[in-house]
Design an enzyme around this catalytic site. Structure first.
Site, PDB file in Angstrom:
ATOM      1  N   GLY A  45       0.824  -1.197   0.000  1.00 48.92           N
ATOM      2  CA  GLY A  45       0.000   0.000   0.000  1.00 48.92           C
ATOM      3  C   GLY A  45       0.857   1.245   0.000  1.00 48.92           C
ATOM      4  CG  LEU A 100       6.636   0.940   1.560  1.00 49.65           C
ATOM      5  CD1 LEU A 100       5.968   1.243   0.222  1.00 49.65           C
ATOM      6  CD2 LEU A 100       7.754  -0.057   1.400  1.00 49.65           C
ATOM      7  CG  HIS A 141      -0.638   1.052   7.489  1.00 49.00           C
ATOM      8  ND1 HIS A 141       0.265   0.717   8.472  1.00 49.00           N
ATOM      9  CD2 HIS A 141       0.073   1.692   6.528  1.00 49.00           C
ATOM     10  CE1 HIS A 141       1.473   1.159   8.118  1.00 49.00           C
ATOM     11  NE2 HIS A 141       1.370   1.748   6.937  1.00 49.00           N
ATOM     12  CD  GLU A 142      -0.850   2.243   2.876  1.00 53.32           C
ATOM     13  OE1 GLU A 142      -0.455   3.402   2.660  1.00 53.32           O
ATOM     14  OE2 GLU A 142      -0.062   1.313   3.142  1.00 53.32           O
ATOM     15  CG  HIS A 145       0.365   7.026   5.530  1.00 51.99           C
ATOM     16  ND1 HIS A 145       1.500   7.452   6.185  1.00 51.99           N
ATOM     17  CD2 HIS A 145       0.528   5.696   5.332  1.00 51.99           C
ATOM     18  CE1 HIS A 145       2.312   6.433   6.375  1.00 51.99           C
ATOM     19  NE2 HIS A 145       1.747   5.348   5.866  1.00 51.99           N
TER      20      HIS A 145
END
Length: 186
Positions: A45, A100, A141-142, A145
């Site tokens: 992702g 990442l 999670h994504e 952001h």
């Protein structure tokens, strides 16, 4: 085009992202570049803030996991202007997560197993549905952001203390990973 992934400490990772308008001209190219960047980093992702853009665009590619999770065979989607509308807290699960933008750090994060999300697909069709299981975790999670949050904000205080030095090193550009990055410049 493979874009650099912004590393912990970059201010854009802590900004709340803006929805993009229907006539956002570079969307197809942006999404394509994000998928190319994701593939080169072997992630599942990627959110736009991780490539330096404070806009609400996320891509998820779970095909990489399809040997263990056959239900995700061929799963590769872009989520435009996504928002989590509801969390079903009746069931939660704790799993290890990595990011990442925080290379080399993996920690256990507790999250609801089911969420209600609204987003637009690449053709700008609107969706509103309940999502559960592993996809719900990845979305949380994504989508975090996009709200200026990172998984390390959701770990236990003791664990946060234990990774403090690793995060400090990251701020100084001392980390290793096998993909193109944009560290904080002091």
């Amino acid at each position: 085009m493979i874009l650099p992934i912004y590393i912990y400490g970059q201010p854009v990772l802590r900004k709340v992202s803006e929805d993009i308008p229907k006539d956002f001209p570079e969307l197809p190219e942006l999404v394509e570049n994000m998928f190319e960047t994701l593939a080169s980093s072997e992630g599942i992702g990627l959110a736009a803030p991780q490539i330096g853009r404070d806009i609400r665009v996320v891509i998820i590619d779970l095909d990489l996991l399809s040997d263990d999770m056959p239900e995700y065979k061929g799963f590769k989607k872009a989520f435009i202007n996504p928002h989590i509308l509801e969390y079903d807290d009746s069931e939660t699960e704790t799993m290890e997560e990595g990011c990442l933008s925080v290379p080399g750090i993996h920690e256990k994060v507790k999250r609801p197993t089911r969420i209600r999300v609204r987003w637009e697909d690449i053709d700008r069709n609107e969706h509103d549905e309940w999502v559960d299981g592993y996809l719900a975790r990845v979305m949380q999670h994504e989508f975090d952001h996009l709200d200026g949050k990172m998984f390390i904000d959701r770990i236990a205080p003791l664990r946060k203390t234990m990774i403090k030095n690793k995060l400090k090193s990251m701020l100084q550009g001392k980390y290793r990973c096998g993909y193109r990055t944009k560290p904080v410049r002091k």
